[in-house]
Design an enzyme around this catalytic site. Structure first.
Site, PDB file in Angstrom:
ATOM      1  N   LYS A  13       0.832  -1.209   0.000  1.00  0.00           N
ATOM      2  CA  LYS A  13       0.000   0.000   0.000  1.00  0.00           C
ATOM      3  C   LYS A  13       0.870   1.265   0.000  1.00  0.00           C
ATOM      4  O   LYS A  13       0.563   2.224  -0.699  1.00  0.00           O
ATOM      5  CB  LYS A  13      -0.905   0.043   1.251  1.00  0.00           C
ATOM      6  CG  LYS A  13      -1.853  -1.139   1.366  1.00  0.00           C
ATOM      7  CD  LYS A  13      -2.808  -0.977   2.539  1.00  0.00           C
ATOM      8  CE  LYS A  13      -2.155  -0.927   3.897  1.00  0.00           C
ATOM      9  NZ  LYS A  13      -1.471  -2.174   4.313  1.00  0.00           N
ATOM     10  N   ARG A  88      -8.789   0.529   9.925  1.00  0.00           N
ATOM     11  CA  ARG A  88      -8.365  -0.837  10.215  1.00  0.00           C
ATOM     12  C   ARG A  88      -9.373  -1.552  11.102  1.00  0.00           C
ATOM     13  O   ARG A  88      -9.158  -2.698  11.459  1.00  0.00           O
ATOM     14  CB  ARG A  88      -7.015  -0.818  10.909  1.00  0.00           C
ATOM     15  CG  ARG A  88      -5.850  -0.926   9.909  1.00  0.00           C
ATOM     16  CD  ARG A  88      -4.620  -0.585  10.691  1.00  0.00           C
ATOM     17  NE  ARG A  88      -3.458  -1.321  10.334  1.00  0.00           N
ATOM     18  CZ  ARG A  88      -2.375  -0.775   9.782  1.00  0.00           C
ATOM     19  NH1 ARG A  88      -2.384   0.477   9.427  1.00  0.00           N
ATOM     20  NH2 ARG A  88      -1.310  -1.498   9.573  1.00  0.00           N
ATOM     21  N   ARG A 127      11.861  -5.771   4.079  1.00  0.00           N
ATOM     22  CA  ARG A 127      11.594  -4.350   3.840  1.00  0.00           C
ATOM     23  C   ARG A 127      12.573  -3.459   4.613  1.00  0.00           C
ATOM     24  O   ARG A 127      12.913  -3.737   5.752  1.00  0.00           O
ATOM     25  CB  ARG A 127      10.162  -4.022   4.272  1.00  0.00           C
ATOM     26  CG  ARG A 127       9.832  -2.542   4.196  1.00  0.00           C
ATOM     27  CD  ARG A 127       8.371  -2.267   4.182  1.00  0.00           C
ATOM     28  NE  ARG A 127       7.702  -2.547   5.440  1.00  0.00           N
ATOM     29  CZ  ARG A 127       6.396  -2.376   5.626  1.00  0.00           C
ATOM     30  NH1 ARG A 127       5.635  -1.971   4.619  1.00  0.00           N
ATOM     31  NH2 ARG A 127       5.847  -2.639   6.784  1.00  0.00           N
ATOM     32  N   ARG A 160      12.319  -1.547  10.137  1.00  0.00           N
ATOM     33  CA  ARG A 160      11.303  -1.208  11.141  1.00  0.00           C
ATOM     34  C   ARG A 160      11.245  -2.284  12.222  1.00  0.00           C
ATOM     35  O   ARG A 160      11.258  -3.471  11.906  1.00  0.00           O
ATOM     36  CB  ARG A 160       9.934  -1.095  10.461  1.00  0.00           C
ATOM     37  CG  ARG A 160       9.643   0.288   9.935  1.00  0.00           C
ATOM     38  CD  ARG A 160       8.394   0.332   9.119  1.00  0.00           C
ATOM     39  NE  ARG A 160       7.221  -0.238   9.791  1.00  0.00           N
ATOM     40  CZ  ARG A 160       5.992  -0.196   9.294  1.00  0.00           C
ATOM     41  NH1 ARG A 160       5.773   0.402   8.137  1.00  0.00           N
ATOM     42  NH2 ARG A 160       4.991  -0.739   9.933  1.00  0.00           N
ATOM     43  N   ARG A 171       0.791  -8.784  13.655  1.00  0.00           N
ATOM     44  CA  ARG A 171       0.146  -7.785  12.788  1.00  0.00           C
ATOM     45  C   ARG A 171      -0.787  -8.462  11.793  1.00  0.00           C
ATOM     46  O   ARG A 171      -1.880  -7.963  11.512  1.00  0.00           O
ATOM     47  CB  ARG A 171       1.212  -6.965  12.041  1.00  0.00           C
ATOM     48  CG  ARG A 171       1.957  -6.005  12.957  1.00  0.00           C
ATOM     49  CD  ARG A 171       3.222  -5.488  12.321  1.00  0.00           C
ATOM     50  NE  ARG A 171       2.991  -4.634  11.181  1.00  0.00           N
ATOM     51  CZ  ARG A 171       3.865  -4.417  10.216  1.00  0.00           C
ATOM     52  NH1 ARG A 171       5.054  -5.004  10.260  1.00  0.00           N
ATOM     53  NH2 ARG A 171       3.584  -3.632   9.220  1.00  0.00           N
TER      54      ARG A 171
HETATM   55  P1  AMP Z   1       1.583   0.555   9.141  1.00  0.00           P
HETATM   56  O1  AMP Z   1       2.764   1.416   8.881  1.00  0.00           O
HETATM   57  O2  AMP Z   1       0.343   1.027   8.445  1.00  0.00           O
HETATM   58  O3  AMP Z   1       1.863  -0.901   8.910  1.00  0.00           O
HETATM   59  O4  AMP Z   1       1.263   0.703  10.712  1.00  0.00           O
HETATM   60  C1  AMP Z   1       2.211   0.346  11.699  1.00  0.00           C
HETATM   61  C2  AMP Z   1       1.512   0.179  13.038  1.00  0.00           C
HETATM   62  O5  AMP Z   1       0.867   1.400  13.409  1.00  0.00           O
HETATM   63  C3  AMP Z   1       0.400  -0.867  13.069  1.00  0.00           C
HETATM   64  O6  AMP Z   1       0.909  -2.175  13.300  1.00  0.00           O
HETATM   65  C4  AMP Z   1      -0.442  -0.363  14.233  1.00  0.00           C
HETATM   66  O7  AMP Z   1       0.151  -0.663  15.481  1.00  0.00           O
HETATM   67  C5  AMP Z   1      -0.374   1.152  14.038  1.00  0.00           C
HETATM   68  N1  AMP Z   1      -1.469   1.655  13.162  1.00  0.00           N
HETATM   69  C6  AMP Z   1      -1.342   2.253  11.934  1.00  0.00           C
HETATM   70  N2  AMP Z   1      -2.535   2.588  11.449  1.00  0.00           N
HETATM   71  C7  AMP Z   1      -3.454   2.221  12.370  1.00  0.00           C
HETATM   72  C8  AMP Z   1      -4.867   2.287  12.437  1.00  0.00           C
HETATM   73  N3  AMP Z   1      -5.598   2.802  11.436  1.00  0.00           N
HETATM   74  N4  AMP Z   1      -5.479   1.779  13.554  1.00  0.00           N
HETATM   75  C9  AMP Z   1      -4.764   1.264  14.576  1.00  0.00           C
HETATM   76  N5  AMP Z   1      -3.437   1.144  14.566  1.00  0.00           N
HETATM   77  C10 AMP Z   1      -2.764   1.628  13.479  1.00  0.00           C
END
Ligand code: AMP
Length: 213
Positions: A13, A88, A127, A160, A171
């Site tokens: 994404k 989410r 990544r 990360r 996740r």
């Molecule tokens: P991402 O970079 O989108 O993979 O997000 C990394 C982490 O941020 C996720 O594993 C969650 O802990 C948190 N996170 C990001 N977006 C959300 C969301 N919309 N709702 C809840 N937690 C989020």
């Protein structure tokens, strides 16, 4: 125009969002990036989010909604945006509908980025992300020209902390139990277009064909 990118962690994404934001000259709104920003600055929001992010759990809805609403009201978002990593949960999707309606806007498309699970796990492990500009690399499929260094800005790349094996598993489990139902929510509204594949450039082409040049 509001484009929403939906899919599992590691579906690509972020990469697609980068391509789409360049193409349509729209801002990229990633709740993950916004949360990481708060984490790096040590804000109250960052402190609240840290333990969830470190363990691969979703951050509570009220925390994420607060940062998203703040972002939405920034000037550059008035023409629309590419939303990545939000909503989410079904509760977040409902709250997003309210926020968007209050601003007299609407979601143009929801793209379901559908990538095979084995590819996702491999991608997440490999990544690397630029610590400064956020450009995304993959040590196996899309390595930087110079190891550990961003091609775009020269800053060091980082792995990360939530792209490690046990956190990845968590996740993906959160995605299956809490996030996948969001797809039904949008399917009922007839907004979903599924884009299958593993090649970001090809998937980008399919999205542009649907959205229009
Ligand atoms: P991402 O970079 O989108 O993979 O997000 C990394 C982490 O941020 C996720 O594993 C969650 O802990 C948190 N996170 C990001 N977006 C959300 C969301 N919309 N709702 C809840 N937690 C989020």
């Amino acid at each position: 125009m509001i484009l929403l990118l939906f899919g599992a962690p590691g579906a690509g994404k972020g990469t697609l969002a980068e391509m789409l934001t360049k193409h349509y000259k729209l801002p990229h709104v990633s709740t993950g990036d916004l949360l990481r920003y708060h984490l790096s600055k040590g804000t109250e929001i960052g402190k609240k989010a840290k333990e969830y992010m470190d363990t691969g759990l979703l951050v509570p809805d009220d925390v994420v909604l607060e940062i998203l609403e703040e972002k939405m009201d920034e000037k550059d978002c008035h023409r629309g945006y590419v939303l990545d990593g939000f909503p989410r949960t079904v509760e977040q999707a409902e709250a997003l509908d309210e926020m968007i309606e209050e601003r007299s806007a609407k979601i143009s498309h929801v793209f379901n980025i559908d990538v095979p699970r084995d590819v996702i796990v491999k991608r997440l492990c490999a990544r690397r992300v630029c610590s400064k500009c956020g450009a995304i690399y993959n040590v196996e499929f899309k390595p930087p020209k110079k190891e550990g260094t961003c091609d775009v800005c020269g800053a060091p790349l980082m792995h990360r902390s939530d792209d490690k094996d046990d956190v990845i598993r968590k996740r993906l489990a959160e995605y299956e139990s809490k996030t996948r139902p969001v797809l039904d929510y949008y399917q009922k509204k007839n907004l979903v277009r599924t884009v299958k594949g593993t090649d970001s450039a090809e998937m980008f082409g399919k999205i542009v064909d649907i959205v229009g040049k």
